[in-house]
Every structure is written in C-alpha cells, then in structure tokens.
Design a protein around this motif. Sequence first.
Motif, PDB file in Angstrom:
ATOM      1  N   UNK A 271      -9.789 -47.967  27.661  1.00  0.00           N
ATOM      2  CA  UNK A 271     -10.931 -47.275  27.077  1.00  0.00           C
ATOM      3  C   UNK A 271     -10.783 -47.168  25.558  1.00  0.00           C
ATOM      4  N   UNK A 272      -9.537 -47.166  25.110  1.00  0.00           N
ATOM      5  CA  UNK A 272      -9.246 -47.194  23.683  1.00  0.00           C
ATOM      6  C   UNK A 272      -7.905 -47.885  23.496  1.00  0.00           C
ATOM      7  N   UNK A 273      -7.526 -48.145  22.249  1.00  0.00           N
ATOM      8  CA  UNK A 273      -6.227 -48.735  21.949  1.00  0.00           C
ATOM      9  C   UNK A 273      -5.328 -47.649  21.372  1.00  0.00           C
ATOM     10  N   UNK A 274      -4.156 -47.473  21.977  1.00  0.00           N
ATOM     11  CA  UNK A 274      -3.251 -46.411  21.574  1.00  0.00           C
ATOM     12  C   UNK A 274      -1.843 -46.968  21.393  1.00  0.00           C
ATOM     13  N   UNK A 275      -1.130 -46.409  20.428  1.00  0.00           N
ATOM     14  CA  UNK A 275       0.241 -46.815  20.154  1.00  0.00           C
ATOM     15  C   UNK A 275       1.100 -45.579  19.971  1.00  0.00           C
ATOM     16  N   UNK A 276       2.316 -45.636  20.483  1.00  0.00           N
ATOM     17  CA  UNK A 276       3.261 -44.559  20.219  1.00  0.00           C
ATOM     18  C   UNK A 276       4.678 -45.108  20.341  1.00  0.00           C
ATOM     19  N   UNK A 277       5.634 -44.381  19.779  1.00  0.00           N
ATOM     20  CA  UNK A 277       7.041 -44.742  19.880  1.00  0.00           C
ATOM     21  C   UNK A 277       7.578 -45.533  18.703  1.00  0.00           C
ATOM     22  N   UNK A 278       6.698 -46.025  17.818  1.00  0.00           N
ATOM     23  CA  UNK A 278       7.161 -46.841  16.693  1.00  0.00           C
ATOM     24  C   UNK A 278       7.963 -45.996  15.716  1.00  0.00           C
ATOM     25  N   UNK A 279       9.129 -46.499  15.322  1.00  0.00           N
ATOM     26  CA  UNK A 279       9.959 -45.812  14.342  1.00  0.00           C
ATOM     27  C   UNK A 279       9.642 -46.300  12.936  1.00  0.00           C
ATOM     28  N   UNK A 280       9.975 -45.480  11.951  1.00  0.00           N
ATOM     29  CA  UNK A 280       9.865 -45.901  10.562  1.00  0.00           C
ATOM     30  C   UNK A 280      10.876 -47.022  10.318  1.00  0.00           C
ATOM     31  N   UNK A 281      10.709 -47.757   9.230  1.00  0.00           N
ATOM     32  CA  UNK A 281      11.675 -48.794   8.891  1.00  0.00           C
ATOM     33  C   UNK A 281      13.077 -48.181   8.797  1.00  0.00           C
ATOM     34  N   UNK A 282      14.031 -48.793   9.479  1.00  0.00           N
ATOM     35  CA  UNK A 282      15.385 -48.253   9.487  1.00  0.00           C
ATOM     36  C   UNK A 282      15.530 -47.007  10.334  1.00  0.00           C
ATOM     37  N   UNK A 283      14.551 -46.772  11.230  1.00  0.00           N
ATOM     38  CA  UNK A 283      14.540 -45.536  12.000  1.00  0.00           C
ATOM     39  C   UNK A 283      15.721 -45.371  12.929  1.00  0.00           C
ATOM     40  N   UNK A 284      16.161 -46.456  13.564  1.00  0.00           N
ATOM     41  CA  UNK A 284      17.303 -46.336  14.473  1.00  0.00           C
ATOM     42  C   UNK A 284      18.536 -45.882  13.711  1.00  0.00           C
ATOM     43  N   UNK A 285      18.814 -46.525  12.588  1.00  0.00           N
ATOM     44  CA  UNK A 285      19.961 -46.125  11.772  1.00  0.00           C
ATOM     45  C   UNK A 285      19.787 -44.696  11.265  1.00  0.00           C
ATOM     46  N   UNK A 286      18.535 -44.326  10.947  1.00  0.00           N
ATOM     47  CA  UNK A 286      18.268 -42.973  10.485  1.00  0.00           C
ATOM     48  C   UNK A 286      18.562 -41.928  11.534  1.00  0.00           C
ATOM     49  N   UNK A 287      18.272 -42.256  12.790  1.00  0.00           N
ATOM     50  CA  UNK A 287      18.552 -41.316  13.882  1.00  0.00           C
ATOM     51  C   UNK A 287      20.055 -41.162  14.076  1.00  0.00           C
ATOM     52  N   UNK A 288      20.771 -42.266  14.119  1.00  0.00           N
ATOM     53  CA  UNK A 288      22.218 -42.191  14.288  1.00  0.00           C
ATOM     54  C   UNK A 288      22.850 -41.419  13.124  1.00  0.00           C
ATOM     55  N   UNK A 289      22.399 -41.700  11.911  1.00  0.00           N
ATOM     56  CA  UNK A 289      22.952 -41.043  10.737  1.00  0.00           C
ATOM     57  C   UNK A 289      22.578 -39.565  10.695  1.00  0.00           C
ATOM     58  N   UNK A 290      21.305 -39.263  10.979  1.00  0.00           N
ATOM     59  CA  UNK A 290      20.838 -37.889  10.909  1.00  0.00           C
ATOM     60  C   UNK A 290      21.537 -36.977  11.893  1.00  0.00           C
ATOM     61  N   UNK A 291      21.707 -37.453  13.136  1.00  0.00           N
ATOM     62  CA  UNK A 291      22.426 -36.645  14.129  1.00  0.00           C
ATOM     63  C   UNK A 291      23.902 -36.557  13.759  1.00  0.00           C
ATOM     64  N   UNK A 292      24.463 -37.656  13.282  1.00  0.00           N
ATOM     65  CA  UNK A 292      25.873 -37.685  12.952  1.00  0.00           C
ATOM     66  C   UNK A 292      26.255 -36.798  11.784  1.00  0.00           C
ATOM     67  N   UNK A 293      25.294 -36.475  10.914  1.00  0.00           N
ATOM     68  CA  UNK A 293      25.581 -35.644   9.752  1.00  0.00           C
ATOM     69  C   UNK A 293      25.599 -34.158  10.068  1.00  0.00           C
ATOM     70  N   UNK A 294      25.126 -33.771  11.230  1.00  0.00           N
ATOM     71  CA  UNK A 294      25.138 -32.359  11.625  1.00  0.00           C
ATOM     72  C   UNK A 294      26.407 -32.091  12.416  1.00  0.00           C
ATOM     73  N   UNK A 295      27.300 -31.243  11.912  1.00  0.00           N
ATOM     74  CA  UNK A 295      28.593 -31.059  12.592  1.00  0.00           C
ATOM     75  C   UNK A 295      28.476 -30.549  14.017  1.00  0.00           C
ATOM     76  N   UNK A 296      27.410 -29.822  14.338  1.00  0.00           N
ATOM     77  CA  UNK A 296      27.243 -29.320  15.705  1.00  0.00           C
ATOM     78  C   UNK A 296      26.795 -30.421  16.668  1.00  0.00           C
TER      79      UNK A 296
END
Length: 392
Positions: free
Chosen positions: A191-216
């Motif tokens: 009925x329409x065209x929908x997109x979701x789940x796309x990461x920003x450029x370098x998003x995978x590395x950003x997720x690994x880095x962002x979580x890894x930088x929080x000591x908890x």
Amino acid sequence: MATRRLFLGGLAASALGGIALASELRPRSTEPTTAGVRRLAVDAHTLPLTIVNNTGNWDNASIHIYIVGVDRITGRQSRITPEGAIVPVSLADNGPDGYADYSIPLESSGNTTINLSSMSGRVYFSLGEKLKFRVNPGDALVYPAGWVSADPNYEVMHDCMEFTFDDTGMYCNTTMVDMFSVPLAIDLTGEQSQTTGTLVDGGRAGIFSGVGQDPDFAQLVVDDLRVIAPGHGINSGLFDANYFDPYIDQVWSKYSSENLTVNANNRTFTGRVNGDVFEFDGGVSAFSRPTTSDVLYCNGALDAPNDGVTGPVAAVLGSGLNRSTLHDNPVAPSTDASSFYRTPVSNHYSRVLHENAVDGRSYGFPFDDVAEFASYVQDHAPTGITVTLTPF
C-alpha cells in the motif's frame, strides 16, 4: 501497531540460552485491530523476499540464510527450503553431528529472491560459516543463542530479522533485543513503500565503539562478532544485575508522594506507589518493584498481558525505565526522543543503537515500540519485501 512482543508464537526456547522467543506478531488488544483491513494484493500465502548483499566484504558464497518459524496454517514449527517450500522441522533432520542444516544459499551473484510462506518467524543470516540448528524431540526447534558462550553458533557472525506474514499482511522488524551483529535494512512495498533498519555510514563500528566506551556496558562487546543486549549480559556475568536499582528507587520514591499519569490504549490511568507496589486505577494490576532484569527484559514485575489494560501500562512503565524518563516526567509515555537516555543510569545499549540508525528507530529492548520508536513496519497489502545486508 503490532509489535515484536507478539512475534513467533510457540517457538521453542534455546536449550542453552533458556530465553523463550516472543509470541506471534499480530495486532493486540492494546492497539487497533485489523478487522476489516484489505486482504493481500498477492497470493495470501506467498510473498517474494529479496536478499541484497551490500556488505562489501562478504561475497554471496559466504552468506547463508535460514527462514524458520511457525506455519500460520498448520501451527507447526517449520522452515523454508531452498526451493521455497514450507516444510515442518523434524527430529530426523539432525545430521550425524546432531545438527540440522537448514541453510539457503544465495545466488552466485546479484540478488536472491525466494517466496515466503504464511508464517511467524525469523530470517537468519550467517557470514562465513553455517549456523547449527537442532531439532529436539517433539519436533521443537532450538534457535541460535549468540549471547551464550557455550552455544555452537557463538563464534559464527550472524543476525536476524523477524516477521509475521499471513492473510492480513506483513509485519516485520529488525531486532536488536537479544544482540546486534550484522546491519540489516528492510524495504516493504505494498500500500506504501517503507524502509527501516538502515544505519548511518559507519553505523556498525559506531555501535561497537559507543557501547564499548561505556564502562558499565563495555563487556557486552564480543570482539568484532556482536554486541550482547544487557539483559543477556546479566545471565552471562557481563552486566551488573543491580544496575538499574538506583533509578528504580528514585522512581518508586517520587511516586509514593505524587501521581504518575499514563496514557495508553486511548485511555488515561493514574498511579501511585503504595508501600512497595505501584497501584493504578482503571482495573490495572499492581506492579511490584522490578529488578534490573525485569526492566531490560520487560517481564517479571513488568509483564504485559494481552488484556488491553495492564499490558499497555506495563509497556509504558518498561519503556520509561529503559529510557530513564519516568522520574522527570509525571506524564507517560514521553514522546520527545531528545529526553531519552539522559541520565547516567539508563539503557545506553539502546541509546547507541538509536543514535546510529538513519531514522532514529531501533529495537533495543522489548517495549521500544512505545511511541513508535522501534524499527518496525507493516503493510496490509504487501507486494514484496527486501532485506539488505548493508555495508560494514
């Protein structure tokens, strides 16, 4: 909107992970029903699924897909074969090594299209090595549990998307509720065209880095394989089982002397803590003080029955605790994303996921659909779905 919490009815828990998958994805009584919606524009029991390999580092021969779940017609746990047929899983599928090979290879080059059948399930992707599924007695399928070090798939890079497809439409999401590893994007047409789940450029590395930088949260990063969700981290000894206690105490203390207003399912509920129990009007069951695990899994004290009353309120409480908005805002749910995850004690795993999503939507915890912040799309007359493995 239907949600991940209603996916995959009847699927067996992983024998090693011990985590039962959510039930089927269908509209629930907390939200409008699909009564009277238009039926599918395509065959009511098949829908073309196209897989696009844009990883950049993995050729098609190195990627295997698996489509497993519950047949919506028969109710049996089933799989899709490489030929596109839906067949029940069987104990006899286990090979000499004790595991079933349900892999579907990609075409040698270009995109791969295979028909989805009417089912609630998951599409798994493994990179480099195949996944090892196992069928237990009673034809119960054991799913990969990448957050369990003893799982036979622990060293295999893999991820999945979830869906329910039936004669009312397609309901699907990219889920990070258990873990994040492979960036996936969904394009749903109809009925329409929908997109979701796309990461920003370098998003995978950003997720690994962002979580890894929080000591908890840092211990949740497993090499370059995956980031484990903090709830599973508790079970693995990688995350503090009492992490949310200070914030829960603040919330319980505040609302022992003032009211919390919850807007859910087109109704307004008023609650206050009495003793150690959060009580609401309107027939809502009382909520005992949750543990950190209850908050992260959105169950236990925050269990959300499909009753249209307690369930919606539980979802709002769970989302407010994960996003750390309940203490500062006496009207819930908060809908301003800029107010989410602002306190030191918060679900920063989910925060990092959202920060690296193009549309700001992700599934970082089971109630992340509250106020529609989840990476979820649906269509009542779908014509096709494309899942793209995006660059990393």
